[in-house]
Scaffold this motif. Structure first.
Motif, PDB file in Angstrom:
ATOM      1  N   MET A   1     -28.880 -51.462  21.909  1.00 11.62           N
ATOM      2  CA  MET A   1     -28.134 -50.424  22.545  1.00 11.62           C
ATOM      3  C   MET A   1     -27.331 -49.703  21.558  1.00 11.62           C
ATOM      4  N   THR A   2     -27.465 -48.357  21.845  1.00 11.94           N
ATOM      5  CA  THR A   2     -26.620 -47.396  20.930  1.00 11.94           C
ATOM      6  C   THR A   2     -25.150 -47.663  21.397  1.00 11.94           C
ATOM      7  N   LEU A   3     -24.318 -46.831  20.681  1.00 12.22           N
ATOM      8  CA  LEU A   3     -22.906 -46.578  21.236  1.00 12.22           C
ATOM      9  C   LEU A   3     -22.703 -45.779  22.224  1.00 12.22           C
ATOM     10  N   VAL A   4     -23.792 -44.641  22.454  1.00  8.36           N
ATOM     11  CA  VAL A   4     -23.526 -43.796  23.564  1.00  8.36           C
ATOM     12  C   VAL A   4     -24.097 -44.668  24.710  1.00  8.36           C
ATOM     13  N   GLU A   5     -24.955 -45.398  24.738  1.00 12.70           N
ATOM     14  CA  GLU A   5     -25.388 -46.184  25.881  1.00 12.70           C
ATOM     15  C   GLU A   5     -24.375 -47.212  26.187  1.00 12.70           C
ATOM     16  N   TRP A   6     -23.846 -47.804  25.253  1.00  9.99           N
ATOM     17  CA  TRP A   6     -22.629 -48.785  25.307  1.00  9.99           C
ATOM     18  C   TRP A   6     -21.311 -48.114  26.157  1.00  9.99           C
ATOM     19  N   ALA A   7     -21.163 -46.844  25.778  1.00 11.06           N
ATOM     20  CA  ALA A   7     -20.184 -46.049  26.312  1.00 11.06           C
ATOM     21  C   ALA A   7     -20.470 -45.907  27.587  1.00 11.06           C
ATOM     22  N   GLU A   8     -21.622 -45.516  27.785  1.00  7.85           N
ATOM     23  CA  GLU A   8     -22.169 -45.505  29.502  1.00  7.85           C
ATOM     24  C   GLU A   8     -22.111 -46.459  30.214  1.00  7.85           C
ATOM     25  N   ALA A   9     -22.375 -47.709  29.696  1.00  5.78           N
ATOM     26  CA  ALA A   9     -22.266 -49.210  30.538  1.00  5.78           C
ATOM     27  C   ALA A   9     -20.703 -49.270  30.597  1.00  5.78           C
ATOM     28  N   VAL A  10     -19.767 -49.083  29.633  1.00  7.82           N
ATOM     29  CA  VAL A  10     -18.373 -49.308  29.905  1.00  7.82           C
ATOM     30  C   VAL A  10     -17.931 -48.472  31.038  1.00  7.82           C
ATOM     31  N   ARG A  11     -18.163 -47.118  30.686  1.00 13.35           N
ATOM     32  CA  ARG A  11     -17.823 -46.041  31.931  1.00 13.35           C
ATOM     33  C   ARG A  11     -18.129 -46.510  33.198  1.00 13.35           C
ATOM     34  N   ARG A  12     -19.483 -47.268  33.511  1.00 14.25           N
ATOM     35  CA  ARG A  12     -19.913 -47.621  34.578  1.00 14.25           C
ATOM     36  C   ARG A  12     -19.189 -48.767  35.217  1.00 14.25           C
ATOM     37  N   GLU A  13     -19.008 -49.633  34.270  1.00 13.45           N
ATOM     38  CA  GLU A  13     -18.069 -50.943  34.548  1.00 13.45           C
ATOM     39  C   GLU A  13     -16.723 -50.632  34.996  1.00 13.45           C
ATOM     40  N   LEU A  14     -15.921 -49.563  34.548  1.00 10.82           N
ATOM     41  CA  LEU A  14     -14.613 -49.232  34.601  1.00 10.82           C
ATOM     42  C   LEU A  14     -14.647 -48.654  35.952  1.00 10.82           C
ATOM     43  N   GLU A  15     -15.804 -48.057  36.487  1.00 10.65           N
ATOM     44  CA  GLU A  15     -16.044 -47.188  37.635  1.00 10.65           C
ATOM     45  C   GLU A  15     -15.338 -45.992  37.474  1.00 10.65           C
ATOM     46  N   LEU A  16     -15.793 -45.186  36.408  1.00 10.72           N
ATOM     47  CA  LEU A  16     -15.538 -43.979  35.963  1.00 10.72           C
ATOM     48  C   LEU A  16     -16.395 -42.897  36.381  1.00 10.72           C
ATOM     49  N   ALA A  17     -17.154 -43.122  37.545  1.00 13.89           N
ATOM     50  CA  ALA A  17     -18.325 -42.305  37.797  1.00 13.89           C
ATOM     51  C   ALA A  17     -17.905 -40.729  37.841  1.00 13.89           C
ATOM     52  N   ASP A  18     -16.434 -40.592  38.162  1.00 19.58           N
ATOM     53  CA  ASP A  18     -16.044 -39.182  38.371  1.00 19.58           C
ATOM     54  C   ASP A  18     -15.653 -38.556  36.991  1.00 19.58           C
ATOM     55  N   THR A  19     -15.985 -39.253  35.937  1.00 16.90           N
ATOM     56  CA  THR A  19     -15.697 -38.553  34.566  1.00 16.90           C
ATOM     57  C   THR A  19     -17.052 -38.302  34.117  1.00 16.90           C
ATOM     58  N   ASP A  20     -17.050 -37.237  33.189  1.00 21.87           N
ATOM     59  CA  ASP A  20     -18.126 -36.816  32.413  1.00 21.87           C
ATOM     60  C   ASP A  20     -18.564 -37.963  31.522  1.00 21.87           C
ATOM     61  N   PRO A  21     -20.038 -37.876  31.319  1.00 18.98           N
ATOM     62  CA  PRO A  21     -20.591 -38.825  30.371  1.00 18.98           C
ATOM     63  C   PRO A  21     -20.119 -38.560  28.861  1.00 18.98           C
ATOM     64  N   LEU A  22     -20.025 -39.630  28.118  1.00 17.22           N
ATOM     65  CA  LEU A  22     -19.800 -39.481  26.745  1.00 17.22           C
ATOM     66  C   LEU A  22     -21.112 -39.038  25.940  1.00 17.22           C
ATOM     67  N   GLY A  23     -21.175 -38.189  25.019  1.00 20.37           N
ATOM     68  CA  GLY A  23     -22.166 -37.784  24.162  1.00 20.37           C
ATOM     69  C   GLY A  23     -21.855 -38.430  22.751  1.00 20.37           C
ATOM     70  N   LYS A  24     -22.791 -37.935  21.911  1.00 21.39           N
ATOM     71  CA  LYS A  24     -22.773 -38.543  20.450  1.00 21.39           C
ATOM     72  C   LYS A  24     -21.705 -37.904  19.991  1.00 21.39           C
ATOM     73  N   GLU A  25     -21.151 -36.727  20.272  1.00 21.66           N
ATOM     74  CA  GLU A  25     -20.108 -35.960  19.707  1.00 21.66           C
ATOM     75  C   GLU A  25     -18.669 -36.517  20.114  1.00 21.66           C
ATOM     76  N   ASP A  26     -18.451 -37.160  21.330  1.00 24.07           N
ATOM     77  CA  ASP A  26     -17.562 -38.031  21.822  1.00 24.07           C
ATOM     78  C   ASP A  26     -17.318 -39.297  21.076  1.00 24.07           C
ATOM     79  N   VAL A  27     -18.447 -40.036  20.829  1.00 29.45           N
ATOM     80  CA  VAL A  27     -18.451 -41.387  20.130  1.00 29.45           C
ATOM     81  C   VAL A  27     -17.923 -40.916  18.766  1.00 29.45           C
ATOM     82  N   ASP A  28     -18.627 -40.093  18.164  1.00 28.95           N
ATOM     83  CA  ASP A  28     -18.443 -39.636  16.979  1.00 28.95           C
ATOM     84  C   ASP A  28     -16.825 -39.459  16.617  1.00 28.95           C
ATOM     85  N   ARG A  29     -16.269 -38.542  17.666  1.00 26.33           N
ATOM     86  CA  ARG A  29     -14.865 -38.327  17.350  1.00 26.33           C
ATOM     87  C   ARG A  29     -14.009 -39.437  17.369  1.00 26.33           C
TER      88      ARG A  29
END
Length: 81
Positions: A1-29
Motif C-alpha cells: 500500500m502506498t502512502l497515498v492509498e493509505w491516506a485515502e483509506a484513512v479519509r474513508r475511515e474518518l468519513e471525510l468523503a466531502d473533502t478532496d482526495p490527497l495526492g502525492k504532493e499533499d503527502v509529500d508536503r
C-alpha cells in the motif's frame, strides 16, 4: 500500500468523503514538514506539527503557505540551537 492509498483509506475511515482526495504532493508536503520538525526541533514535534497544520488547513489556511511557514519556524529553531 502506498502512502497515498493509505491516506485515502484513512479519509474513508474518518468519513471525510466531502473533502478532496490527497495526492502525492499533499503527502509529500506533510512528510517534508514532519522531517523538518523532527530534525530541527525534536522527533515528537513531527506529529504535533503536522496535526496543527491539519487544523489550520481545516480552518481555511492555504496548505502550501502554512506548511512553508511551519518548516521555516522549525528550521529557525535548529539555527538557534
Amino acid at each position: 500500500m502506498t502512502l497515498v492509498e493509505w491516506a485515502e483509506a484513512v479519509r474513508r475511515e474518518l468519513e471525510l468523503a466531502d473533502t478532496d482526495p490527497l495526492g502525492k504532493e499533499d503527502v509529500d508536503r506533510v512528510l517534508d514538514l514532519a522531517r523538518d520538525a523532527a530534525h530541527s526541533v525534536a522527533r515528537p514535534a513531527a506529529p504535533l506539527t503536522t496535526y496543527l497544520l491539519g487544523i489550520a488547513v481545516g480552518r481555511g489556511a492555504d496548505p502550501d503557505r502554512a506548511a512553508a511557514a511551519l518548516s521555516r519556524l522549525a528550521l529557525d529553531q535548529k539555527d538557534e540551537s
